[in-house]
Design an enzyme around this catalytic site. Structure first.
Site, short mmCIF file in Angstrom:
data_model
loop_
_atom_site.label_atom_id
_atom_site.label_comp_id
_atom_site.label_asym_id
_atom_site.label_seq_id
_atom_site.Cartn_x
_atom_site.Cartn_y
_atom_site.Cartn_z
N GLY A 65 20.88 48.06 51.02
CA GLY A 65 22.09 49.28 51.47
C GLY A 65 22.24 50.43 50.42
N LYS A 66 21.20 50.66 49.82
CA LYS A 66 21.53 51.80 48.60
C LYS A 66 21.37 53.08 49.37
CE LYS A 66 17.65 50.35 46.48
NZ LYS A 66 17.40 49.21 47.33
N GLY A 80 18.75 48.09 43.07
CA GLY A 80 19.11 46.70 43.71
C GLY A 80 17.69 46.62 44.58
N PRO A 81 17.63 45.38 45.10
CA PRO A 81 16.28 45.05 45.70
C PRO A 81 16.34 45.76 47.22
CG PRO A 81 17.59 43.16 45.24
CD PRO A 81 18.49 44.34 45.04
N PRO A 82 14.97 45.83 47.88
CA PRO A 82 14.69 46.64 49.03
C PRO A 82 15.61 46.10 50.00
CG PRO A 82 12.91 46.42 48.08
CD PRO A 82 13.75 45.52 47.63
N GLY A 83 16.43 47.08 51.05
CA GLY A 83 17.06 46.60 52.12
C GLY A 83 18.58 46.25 51.99
N GLU A 99 4.04 17.93 57.10
CA GLU A 99 5.11 18.33 57.20
C GLU A 99 6.25 17.02 57.32
OE1 GLU A 99 6.04 21.38 57.47
OE2 GLU A 99 3.94 21.99 57.51
#
Length: 675
Positions: free
Chosen positions: A233-234, A228-231, A452
């Site tokens: 919760g692995k 999974g992507p970083p951060g 903007e």
């Protein structure tokens, strides 16, 4: 049982201590005593070189000249001590006992005056206590023994510290968690990720109640891979497994196997599995396994004897080789599963692959509940509101938001964390720190305001653009202005939706062209983003009519090692033309929309210059209610359609931080980051 054999350190240390520091116990004194008359007679004959008198015990050491000492040795029949050779300090040849030091000194001076040829000297000293000297020798010996044992034996035999791995460089560095080490993290601390938690809980149950699964002929899986992507919760899931499992848990990183010496990585793998099998049933967790699990033969220009490949080969053998019928489960985590070796990913090694995705709305609410329980909050904070304000945030990002909100509240002197503190924390994390004192020319500030306002106008007037939350021209981080949006959380994106997103992103540059008649370098991040989006439409998702239903995306990761492109030069030219066509078409569309609504664009830019920060309510006051329904009705996706989803590894847009423009006469690029 002690299987290390007899420890020879202590016998050798004791013998050395006795030889070097206890020789006084074994060496009998061979020094003869002489009277004062005998001493002065020898002095007159020129046989005395030096005399050392001790004032506190009325004795003196007499040292003969080399010639006199040689003659004495020939005539002497005394036996030397076997430890005499170890004595490095010069010993006295005779001992003289006198009555009073003053009288001895006067007689010595008188004799020397009568015999000018005499070169004998006299020294006066204080004799120390024998017990004090002996205790000092013991103390020095103990200190040296301590240094030898703890530096040269304990540290070399251990695994920690630089230079302390000589004897254990091939030993595993895994940290063992068992019944002695209580891990505080449990599955209750893992919010969201319900599917991943169920899979991991089953792994723990495999080891606790293995008979429940094996009685029907099933086999316990050997490996579980968290992807999974970083951060997301692995590693937190692995900590929860360590806290829940009542079996030994070995935790280490993939880089712990890597060493500069050949064969060390494979040796550490063997030692790790040997320890785990000895404590079976057990769990081994390898974090960032891509450090050693990268596909073999790719980018290897150092020869066949590659240390990383040897380590991977040993890991493959240990996971599924002969004699692997022990209850040892290997868990691993990585965010680069596409580069792992296929032999490592096959069934029989990593039997299960658990994808830990970014949390959805209800999962983000659960994660907020976990982190907010440790913060003193204002009672008006709504968890649902916070979850809606943070789409695309990972668990680590949400933890950072909560911590940053607490810091902002403390900085502002609040008694509790308020809703505005959380909003400021989200702005701080996404856009960077506000720089209200940054000096900006009025002309540049006006250009930024129209830039903007152009983004806000287009996103409000096109159907599929993300709803606007906030627009500011206060410098923040590396940008001069920013706009925050709240995109809907969808799994599929249509062609029209991507067109509208590109058009809204180009609205800033189009507003500069429509108002000032020229453009600036402030749209760098916008241009990079729309270019990547258009490239993805043409080359990855097959959303271009001319190129057709073709995707050049390679999910296996093999394409990065290819020297050629998967298409011809003619197709490459066509791809470039279609990408440019998509971007320029949407740019012209944005120009047309802004010129049609020029009065509203001016009103919005003037309000932005006046207030510096505007919100959704200000746009409703100028443009009226947004005509498009933000709640799009989605049809259920069948299982057959699920297989045709777009690849997760290649998102259509990239909202990362851009590099500053190198033109000294222009403003820094703006970061119109979408939430």
């Amino acid at each position: 049982m002690n299987n290390k054999g007899f420890n020879w350190f202590f016998p050798i240390a004791i013998m050395g201590f006795l030889l070097f520091f206890g020789r006084g116990l074994f060496m009998p004194s061979n020094t003869a005593e002489i009277t004062e008359e005998e001493f002065f007679t020898m002095m007159k004959e020129g046989k005395v070189q030096n005399i050392k008198a001790y004032r506190d015990n009325f004795t003196a050491d007499v040292f003969l000249t080399p010639d006199a000492k040689s003659a004495l040795a020939k005539n002497s029949q005394k036996t030397e001590s076997p430890f005499a050779a170890l004595d490095t300090t010069p010993s006295a040849d005779y001992t003289l006992k006198y009555g009073e030091l003053r009288l001895l000194m006067e007689k010595f001076d008188k004799t020397k005056a009568e015999n000018p040829q005499i070169a004998t000297t006299i020294n006066v000293d204080t004799a120390g206590s024998m017990m004090e000297s002996f205790l000092m020798q013991i103390a020095i010996g103990l200190i040296i023994m301590f240094i030898i044992y703890f530096i040269f034996f304990r540290r070399m035999a251990g695994s920690g510290g630089p230079g302390g791995q000589i004897f254990s460089i091939g030993k595993s560095r895994a940290k063992l968690f068992d019944e002695k080490d209580k891990i505080q993290v449990t599955f209750k601390d893992v919010a969201g990720l319900e599917g991943a938690k169920e899979e991991v809980q089953e792994v723990v149950d495999f080891l606790k109640n293995s008979d429940k699964y094996t009685r029907l002929g099933g086999k316990i899986p050997k490996g579980v891979l968290l992807v999974g992507p970083p951060g997301t919760g692995k590693t937190l899931l692995a900590k929860a497994v360590a806290g829940e499992a009542k079996v030994p848990f070995f935790s280490l990183s993939g880089s712990d196997f890597v060493e500069m010496f050949v064969g060390v990585g494979a040796s550490r793998v063997r030692d790790l599995f040997a320890q785990a099998k000895a404590k079976s049933p057990a769990i081994i967790f390898i974090d960032e396994i891509d450090a050693i699990g990268r596909a073999r033969g790719k980018g290897n220009f150092t020869g066949g004897n590659d240390e990383r490949e040897n380590t991977l080969n040993q890991l493959l053998t240990e996971m599924d080789g002969f004699g692997t019928d022990t209850n040892v489960i290997v868990m691993a985590a990585t965010n680069r599963a596409d580069i792992l070796d296929k032999a490592l990913m096959r069934a029989g090694r990593f039997d299960r692959s658990i994808y830990v995705d970014l949390p959805e709305l209800h999962e983000r609410k659960q994660i907020f509940e976990v982190h907010l329980s440790k913060i003193k909050m204002s009672p008006d904070i709504d968890r649902d509101f916070l979850a809606k304000q943070t789409p695309g945030f990972s668990g680590a990002d949400i933890a950072n938001v909560c911590n940053e909100a607490a810091l902002i509240a403390a900085r502002n002197g609040h008694d509790s964390v308020t809703k505005q503190d959380f909003l400021d924390a989200v702005d701080r994390i996404i856009g960077g720190l506000e720089k209200k004192n940054k000096a900006i020319k009025p002309s540049e500030k006006r250009r930024v305001a129209y830039h903007e306002a152009g983004h806000a106008t287009i996103s409000w007037l096109v159907e599929h653009a993300a709803p606007l939350l906030k627009v500011t021209i206060v410098p923040r981080g590396r940008s001069l202005g920013a706009a925050w949006y709240l995109p809907e959380e969808r799994q599929l994106t249509t062609t029209e939706q991507m067109y509208d997103e590109i058009c809204a992103t180009l609205g800033g540059r189009a507003a500069e062209q429509a108002v000032f008649g020229n453009i600036s370098t402030g749209a760098l991040s916008d241009l990079e983003r729309v270019t990547k989006q258009a490239q993805a439409m043409v080359t990855i998702y097959g959303l271009n009519d001319k190129i057709g239903n073709i995707s050049y995306y390679d999910s296996s990761g093999q394409s990065e090692y290819n020297f050629g492109k998967p298409y011809s030069e003619q197709t490459a030219k066509m791809i470039d033309e279609e990408i440019s066509k998509i971007i320029e078409t949407q740019y012209e569309r944005a120009l047309h929309i802004l010129e049609t609504n020029k009065d509203k664009l001016d009103a919005l830019a003037n309000k932005l210059l006046e207030k510096e920060v505007i919100f959704r309510e200000d746009l409703e006051e100028i443009f009226g209610q947004r005509a498009w329904d933000p709640e799009l009705t989605e049809t259920p996706v069948s299982s057959a359609e699920e297989a045709d989803k777009v690849p997760e590894a290649a998102p259509p847009a990239d909202s990362g931080t851009e590099q500053p423009v190198s033109d000294a006469n222009t403003a820094a690029p703006e970061s119109n980051t979408q939430l």
